[in-house]
Enzyme design. Structure first.
Site: not given
Ligand code: AP5
Ligand code: MG
Length: 205
Positions: A13, A88, A122, A148, A159
């Site tokens: 994402k 989410r 990552r 992270r 997660r």
């Molecule tokens: P990356 O692009 O970083 O993936 P992502 O989908 O953004 O993954 P996240 O781990 O950030 O998602 P998440 O939903 O768990 O975390 P968030 O920060 O939203 O890609 C991952 C890796 O793969 C990178 O190294 C990249 O280079 C590589 N990559 C990408 N695409 C690739 C491909 N096609 N091929 C090969 N490699 C690839 O949330 C974190 C926490 O915040 C949550 O757990 C929660 O506690 C809180 N939170 C956030 N939003 C909310 C909400 N709306 N409501 C309540 N709590 C929330």
């Molecule tokens: Mg992310």
């Protein structure tokens, strides 16, 4: 354009949102990133979020909805954004429906086996926030990349479970509204982006 990127942890994402932001001139809104900034700055939200994030749970819907509502109320953002990590839960999606009208929801569909491995590799730049998996120093900012605190095996498993139970139902929610576009997230970053670009250009002359 008002977009949502939907997908499991590590589905890409953030990576794809950054490319969309650069090429389509949209504001990238990552609730995860905003929460991590709060954590770093030890704000009230940050202090509340620390244990929740490290357990892999979600912050309360009301708090996150208020956060997003605030950002979307800005003139330069309100019709030009890509949401990453929000909504989410069904409750968050229903609240968003009251705030704005979404044009497209891109669902990055990818298997957990791929994403777990990606997350463990990552590293993020503390300055420009770009993510990498093959280097320890940011090629743009020349600083050491960081991992992270929620990118450990135990938290990742939790997660994924939270995603399956609370976020995956949004796929059907948006399918029923005819807003859902699915892309194959197991391809390379460029190939995934090509699929998204095609969907976003659809209908454009
Ligand atoms: P990356 O692009 O970083 O993936 P992502 O989908 O953004 O993954 P996240 O781990 O950030 O998602 P998440 O939903 O768990 O975390 P968030 O920060 O939203 O890609 C991952 C890796 O793969 C990178 O190294 C990249 O280079 C590589 N990559 C990408 N695409 C690739 C491909 N096609 N091929 C090969 N490699 C690839 O949330 C974190 C926490 O915040 C949550 O757990 C929660 O506690 C809180 N939170 C956030 N939003 C909310 C909400 N709306 N409501 C309540 N709590 C929330
Ligand atoms: Mg992310």
């Amino acid at each position: 354009m008002r977009l949502i990127l939907l997908g499991a942890p590590g589905s890409g994402k953030g990576t794809q949102a950054q490319k969309i932001q650069e090429n389509f001139n949209l504001v990238h809104i990552s609730t995860g990133e905003i929460i991590r900034e709060n954590l770093k700055n030890k704000t009230q939200t940050g202090l509340l979020a620390e244990s929740i994030i490290n357990k892999g749970d979600l912050l309360p819907d009301e708090l996150v909805v208020e956060m997003v509502k605030d950002i979307l109320s800005k003139q330069e953002v309100k019709d030009n954004f890509v949401l990453d990590g929000f909504p989410r839960t069904i409750k968050q999606a229903e609240a968003l429906d009251k705030i704005t009208q979404i044009d497209k929801v891109i669902f990055i569909d990818v298997n957990f086996d791929y994403t777990k491995d990606r997350i463990l590799k990552r590293r993020t730049c503390p300055l420009c926030k770009k993510t990498y998996s093959d280097t320890l120093v940011c090629p743009n900012c020349n600083v050491t990349l960081i991992m992270r605190s929620d990118d450990n095996e135990e938290t990742i498993n939790s997660r994924f479970k939270v995603y399956e139970e609370q976020t995956k139902p949004l796929v059907n929610y948006y399918k029923q509204k005819n807003l859902l576009y699915k892309v194959d997230g197991s391809k390379t970053i460029e190939q995934v982006y090509k699929q998204i670009e095609f969907i976003l250009n659809e209908g454009k002359v």
